[in-house]
Design a protein around this motif. Structure first.
Motif, PDB file in Angstrom:
ATOM      1  N   LEU A   5      43.782  21.788  82.379  1.00 34.91           N
ATOM      2  CA  LEU A   5      45.046  21.243  82.878  1.00 34.91           C
ATOM      3  C   LEU A   5      44.983  20.887  84.358  1.00 34.91           C
ATOM      4  CD1 LEU A   5      47.549  23.549  80.990  1.00 34.91           C
ATOM      5  CD2 LEU A   5      46.928  21.181  80.469  1.00 34.91           C
ATOM      6  N   LEU A   6      44.039  21.485  85.074  1.00 37.22           N
ATOM      7  CA  LEU A   6      43.885  21.205  86.491  1.00 37.22           C
ATOM      8  C   LEU A   6      43.582  19.726  86.740  1.00 37.22           C
ATOM      9  CD1 LEU A   6      43.701  22.526  89.309  1.00 37.22           C
ATOM     10  CD2 LEU A   6      41.264  22.834  88.873  1.00 37.22           C
ATOM     11  N   PHE A   7      42.873  19.115  85.809  1.00 36.12           N
ATOM     12  CA  PHE A   7      42.464  17.721  85.984  1.00 36.12           C
ATOM     13  C   PHE A   7      43.312  16.738  85.181  1.00 36.12           C
ATOM     14  CE2 PHE A   7      38.727  20.367  86.695  1.00 36.12           C
ATOM     15  CZ  PHE A   7      38.454  20.002  88.002  1.00 36.12           C
ATOM     16  N   ALA A   8      44.382  17.193  84.573  1.00 35.63           N
ATOM     17  CA  ALA A   8      45.205  16.325  83.726  1.00 35.63           C
ATOM     18  C   ALA A   8      45.809  15.172  84.519  1.00 35.63           C
ATOM     19  CB  ALA A   8      46.299  17.129  83.039  1.00 35.63           C
ATOM     20  N   PHE A   9      46.362  15.472  85.687  1.00 37.94           N
ATOM     21  CA  PHE A   9      46.995  14.412  86.474  1.00 37.94           C
ATOM     22  C   PHE A   9      45.971  13.351  86.893  1.00 37.94           C
ATOM     23  CE2 PHE A   9      48.544  12.607  90.495  1.00 37.94           C
ATOM     24  CZ  PHE A   9      49.750  12.076  90.053  1.00 37.94           C
ATOM     25  N   GLY A  10      44.830  13.788  87.396  1.00 35.70           N
ATOM     26  CA  GLY A  10      43.789  12.842  87.802  1.00 35.70           C
ATOM     27  C   GLY A  10      43.225  12.068  86.633  1.00 35.70           C
ATOM     28  N   LEU A  11      43.174  12.707  85.469  1.00 38.24           N
ATOM     29  CA  LEU A  11      42.683  12.028  84.272  1.00 38.24           C
ATOM     30  C   LEU A  11      43.626  10.905  83.873  1.00 38.24           C
ATOM     31  CD1 LEU A  11      40.723  11.898  81.821  1.00 38.24           C
ATOM     32  CD2 LEU A  11      42.210  13.556  80.721  1.00 38.24           C
ATOM     33  N   PHE A  12      44.914  11.190  83.838  1.00 38.15           N
ATOM     34  CA  PHE A  12      45.873  10.170  83.407  1.00 38.15           C
ATOM     35  C   PHE A  12      46.140   9.124  84.487  1.00 38.15           C
ATOM     36  CE2 PHE A  12      46.920  13.646  80.419  1.00 38.15           C
ATOM     37  CZ  PHE A  12      46.505  12.981  79.279  1.00 38.15           C
ATOM     38  N   GLU A  13      45.791   9.446  85.737  1.00 35.62           N
ATOM     39  CA  GLU A  13      45.865   8.438  86.804  1.00 35.62           C
ATOM     40  C   GLU A  13      44.565   7.636  86.907  1.00 35.62           C
ATOM     41  OE1 GLU A  13      48.278   7.611  89.247  1.00 35.62           O
ATOM     42  OE2 GLU A  13      49.621   8.637  87.849  1.00 35.62           O
ATOM     43  N   ARG A  14      43.565   8.018  86.095  1.00 38.71           N
ATOM     44  CA  ARG A  14      42.247   7.377  86.050  1.00 38.71           C
ATOM     45  C   ARG A  14      41.533   7.437  87.401  1.00 38.71           C
ATOM     46  NH1 ARG A  14      44.975   2.897  83.720  1.00 38.71           N
ATOM     47  NH2 ARG A  14      44.006   1.564  85.263  1.00 38.71           N
ATOM     48  N   ARG A  15      41.583   8.593  88.033  1.00 42.12           N
ATOM     49  CA  ARG A  15      40.900   8.787  89.313  1.00 42.12           C
ATOM     50  C   ARG A  15      39.455   9.201  89.057  1.00 42.12           C
ATOM     51  NH1 ARG A  15      45.575  12.163  92.437  1.00 42.12           N
ATOM     52  NH2 ARG A  15      47.024  10.415  92.629  1.00 42.12           N
TER      53      ARG A  15
END
Length: 121
Positions: free
Chosen positions: A51-61
């Motif tokens: 879950l730590l990387f969920a935001f970056g994943l969905f922002e395609r960073r």
């Protein structure tokens, strides 16, 4: 971040595989927690890194996706141990497929996205 329509087809496919594999692994971890009734601290240990990387994943960073690939290696080690303990468990095989797919699709997506950006100038 480039709009979705400007990504190359291969980068779009890699990203879709990445998100699907991440979702499968997340659901697998939630299922294991539910079946074994583990305490909250185990929840944090199992779900936190994903879950730590969920935001970056969905922002395609790209950096978040690269770090997600490195963190997936931790899940890979646990998955290999589980497969050696219970080789007939098809859910363990599904989780291992998801982990390997996260790593491969994530690396391919970042590579193809960076190539596309370099080609544009």
């Amino acid at each position: 971040m480039k709009p979705w329509s400007e990504l190359s087809k291969r980068a779009q496919v890699a990203y879709v595989f990445l998100v699907v594999a991440w979702s499968v692994l997340l659901l697998y971890q939630i299922g294991i927690i539910a079946v074994y009734g583990e305490p909250w601290i185990v929840w944090v240990g199992r779900l936190g890194p994903l879950l730590l990387f969920a935001f970056g994943l969905f922002e395609r960073r790209p950096r978040s996706i690269i770090w997600l690939c490195f963190v997936s290696l931790m899940y890979f080690i646990a998955g290999v141990e589980r497969l050696f303990a219970t080789p007939s468990d098809w859910l363990a095989w599904l989780a291992m497929d998801a982990i390997v797919s996260i790593f491969v699709a994530g690396m391919l997506y970042v590579r193809w996205q960076s190539r596309d950006q370099r080609a544009e100038g």
